[in-house]
Design a protein around this motif. Structure first.
Motif, PDB file in Angstrom:
ATOM      1  N   LEU A   1       0.591   7.496   6.025  1.00 43.86           N
ATOM      2  CA  LEU A   1       0.010   6.171   6.204  1.00 43.86           C
ATOM      3  C   LEU A   1       0.830   5.371   7.193  1.00 43.86           C
ATOM      4  N   ILE A   2       0.229   4.289   7.681  1.00 43.50           N
ATOM      5  CA  ILE A   2       0.912   3.357   8.575  1.00 43.50           C
ATOM      6  C   ILE A   2       1.135   2.051   7.828  1.00 43.50           C
ATOM      7  N   GLU A   3       2.348   1.550   7.912  1.00 40.51           N
ATOM      8  CA  GLU A   3       2.671   0.235   7.344  1.00 40.51           C
ATOM      9  C   GLU A   3       3.643  -0.460   8.285  1.00 40.51           C
ATOM     10  N   ASP A   4       3.353  -1.699   8.614  1.00 37.18           N
ATOM     11  CA  ASP A   4       4.184  -2.457   9.558  1.00 37.18           C
ATOM     12  C   ASP A   4       4.394  -1.691  10.857  1.00 37.18           C
ATOM     13  N   GLU A   5       3.321  -1.061  11.331  1.00 36.43           N
ATOM     14  CA  GLU A   5       3.314  -0.331  12.593  1.00 36.43           C
ATOM     15  C   GLU A   5       4.253   0.876  12.601  1.00 36.43           C
ATOM     16  N   LYS A   6       4.619   1.347  11.432  1.00 34.05           N
ATOM     17  CA  LYS A   6       5.445   2.540  11.308  1.00 34.05           C
ATOM     18  C   LYS A   6       4.667   3.607  10.543  1.00 34.05           C
ATOM     19  N   ILE A   7       4.835   4.849  10.970  1.00 28.83           N
ATOM     20  CA  ILE A   7       4.175   5.956  10.278  1.00 28.83           C
ATOM     21  C   ILE A   7       5.098   6.497   9.193  1.00 28.83           C
ATOM     22  N   TYR A   8       4.570   6.560   7.986  1.00 29.51           N
ATOM     23  CA  TYR A   8       5.308   7.118   6.855  1.00 29.51           C
ATOM     24  C   TYR A   8       4.580   8.345   6.337  1.00 29.51           C
ATOM     25  N   GLU A   9       5.346   9.356   5.997  1.00 30.73           N
ATOM     26  CA  GLU A   9       4.795  10.527   5.319  1.00 30.73           C
ATOM     27  C   GLU A   9       5.163  10.444   3.840  1.00 30.73           C
TER      28      GLU A   9
ATOM     29  N   VAL B   1      11.049  12.646 -12.860  1.00 34.15           N
ATOM     30  CA  VAL B   1      10.538  12.440 -11.508  1.00 34.15           C
ATOM     31  C   VAL B   1      11.481  11.512 -10.746  1.00 34.15           C
ATOM     32  N   ILE B   2      11.771  11.866  -9.501  1.00 28.01           N
ATOM     33  CA  ILE B   2      12.587  11.007  -8.638  1.00 28.01           C
ATOM     34  C   ILE B   2      11.758  10.621  -7.425  1.00 28.01           C
ATOM     35  N   THR B   3      11.786   9.329  -7.095  1.00 24.97           N
ATOM     36  CA  THR B   3      11.142   8.844  -5.881  1.00 24.97           C
ATOM     37  C   THR B   3      12.222   8.303  -4.943  1.00 24.97           C
ATOM     38  N   VAL B   4      12.058   8.587  -3.659  1.00 23.17           N
ATOM     39  CA  VAL B   4      12.958   8.061  -2.623  1.00 23.17           C
ATOM     40  C   VAL B   4      12.082   7.699  -1.430  1.00 23.17           C
ATOM     41  N   SER B   5      12.209   6.481  -0.934  1.00 23.73           N
ATOM     42  CA  SER B   5      11.358   6.061   0.182  1.00 23.73           C
ATOM     43  C   SER B   5      12.070   5.007   1.025  1.00 23.73           C
ATOM     44  N   GLY B   6      11.424   4.689   2.153  1.00 28.79           N
ATOM     45  CA  GLY B   6      11.923   3.599   2.982  1.00 28.79           C
ATOM     46  C   GLY B   6      13.119   3.938   3.838  1.00 28.79           C
ATOM     47  N   MET B   7      13.339   5.233   4.096  1.00 35.51           N
ATOM     48  CA  MET B   7      14.469   5.656   4.937  1.00 35.51           C
ATOM     49  C   MET B   7      14.078   6.940   5.661  1.00 35.51           C
ATOM     50  N   GLY B   8      14.898   7.338   6.609  1.00 37.96           N
ATOM     51  CA  GLY B   8      14.608   8.536   7.374  1.00 37.96           C
ATOM     52  C   GLY B   8      14.704   9.801   6.541  1.00 37.96           C
TER      53      GLY B   8
ATOM     54  N   ILE C   1      -2.172  12.322  12.100  1.00 38.26           N
ATOM     55  CA  ILE C   1      -1.428  13.264  12.931  1.00 38.26           C
ATOM     56  C   ILE C   1      -1.756  13.021  14.399  1.00 38.26           C
ATOM     57  N   LEU C   2      -3.014  12.691  14.677  1.00 37.91           N
ATOM     58  CA  LEU C   2      -3.420  12.438  16.059  1.00 37.91           C
ATOM     59  C   LEU C   2      -2.688  11.234  16.640  1.00 37.91           C
ATOM     60  N   GLU C   3      -2.528  10.179  15.842  1.00 36.86           N
ATOM     61  CA  GLU C   3      -1.798   9.008  16.325  1.00 36.86           C
ATOM     62  C   GLU C   3      -0.353   9.361  16.618  1.00 36.86           C
ATOM     63  N   ARG C   4       0.226  10.152  15.749  1.00 37.74           N
ATOM     64  CA  ARG C   4       1.619  10.564  15.953  1.00 37.74           C
ATOM     65  C   ARG C   4       1.754  11.411  17.224  1.00 37.74           C
ATOM     66  N   ILE C   5       0.798  12.300  17.445  1.00 35.88           N
ATOM     67  CA  ILE C   5       0.845  13.158  18.633  1.00 35.88           C
ATOM     68  C   ILE C   5       0.677  12.331  19.903  1.00 35.88           C
ATOM     69  N   GLU C   6      -0.255  11.386  19.905  1.00 33.79           N
ATOM     70  CA  GLU C   6      -0.460  10.550  21.088  1.00 33.79           C
ATOM     71  C   GLU C   6       0.803   9.769  21.433  1.00 33.79           C
ATOM     72  N   TYR C   7       1.487   9.296  20.414  1.00 34.50           N
ATOM     73  CA  TYR C   7       2.749   8.581  20.633  1.00 34.50           C
ATOM     74  C   TYR C   7       3.785   9.504  21.274  1.00 34.50           C
TER      75      TYR C   7
ATOM     76  N   GLU D   1       0.831  -1.204   0.000  1.00 35.11           N
ATOM     77  CA  GLU D   1       0.000   0.000   0.000  1.00 35.11           C
ATOM     78  C   GLU D   1       0.868   1.258   0.000  1.00 35.11           C
ATOM     79  N   ARG D   2       1.986   1.215   0.727  1.00 35.16           N
ATOM     80  CA  ARG D   2       2.868   2.384   0.784  1.00 35.16           C
ATOM     81  C   ARG D   2       3.417   2.717  -0.606  1.00 35.16           C
ATOM     82  N   LEU D   3       3.901   1.706  -1.316  1.00 32.98           N
ATOM     83  CA  LEU D   3       4.440   1.952  -2.652  1.00 32.98           C
ATOM     84  C   LEU D   3       3.345   2.380  -3.626  1.00 32.98           C
TER      85      LEU D   3
END
Length: 232
Positions: A144-152, A88-95, A183-189, A6-8
């Motif tokens: 979105l959330i994937e594998d319990e991680k939040i990605y922007e 177009v350049i895509t970069v994902s899966g890292m900080g 955003i609410l989930e991120r703030i609660e964390y 879903e993330r990709l």
């Protein structure tokens, strides 16, 4: 058609139709294969530094019969590209800090690039700050959330944009404006971490302990204000 996460798929949704793309840190080249199969990419580069994923990307591209449209290259960041090669350049899966470093190290390779689709896991504020300082404006965002991680997902195009509010840099100006529910989930964390830190400081004495408490409480008030905005 290749199956992707879903993330990709969400990242792919921000790639226009009929462009030349480069996916940096492409792992097994799932995203370039998907984009070419859908006609979004007419040509693609899959860049990967590590040998295992690089070899896997080569196999995947061949097995899908796309070796004539996807060039799999081993190298660090944007070093796999030549200036003006892609739109177009895509970069994902890292900080976000790592993505920022990739862009900064290969800034000359961004010549001719009209859109960046970036998906940081954390540290999105430093990435947004870099983009705005180097002639990019944020035109879309998602989360979105994937594998319990939040990605922007941060989508940038050439142009000028000024963001003076540090919270817009941290949470994303468009995500805040749209009151994205994650955003609410991120703030609660974040608030949970602050509560634990304050509890750990209960026995701390001296000025340093008080300064840390004051900083944490100020941060908590700031996050509570954002929570109130998004919840309203």
């Amino acid at each position: 058609m290749i199956n992707i996460s879903e993330r990709l798929a969400r990242i792919a949704s921000f790639v226009p139709h009929g462009v030349k793309t480069a996916d940096i840190g492409s792992d097994h080249a799932y995203l370039p294969i998907y984009l070419v199969q859908r006609g979004q990419s007419v040509q693609a580069v899959a860049g990967e530094l590590n040998e295992g994923p690089f070899l896997g990307a080569e196999r995947n591209v061949r097995s899908h019969g796309l070796a004539d449209k996807i060039s799999v290259r081993r190298g660090n960041g944007l070093a796999v590209l030549t200036s003006g090669e892609v739109d177009v350049i895509t970069v994902s899966g890292m900080g976000g800090g790592t993505i920022r470093e990739i862009l900064a190290a290969g800034v000359e390779k961004l010549e001719g690039v009209s859109r960046l689709v970036l998906s940081p896991q954390g540290d999105g504020d430093s990435l947004r700050r870099w983009l705005l300082a180097h002639g990019w404006k944020i035109v879309d965002e998602d989360m979105l959330i994937e594998d319990e991680k939040i990605y922007e997902i941060v989508v940038a195009e050439r142009g000028e944009m000024v963001l003076e509010d540090p919270l817009q840099l941290e949470f994303g100006p468009l995500l805040l404006a749209r009151k994205h529910p994650l955003i609410l989930e991120r703030i609660e964390y974040e608030l949970g971490k602050i509560t634990l830190a304050l509890k750990g400081l209960e026995k701390a004495k001296g000025d340093s302990g008080q300064e840390r408490r004051d900083a944490l409480q100020a941060r908590r008030r700031q996050l509570e204000e954002v929570r109130s905005h998004v919840s309203s």
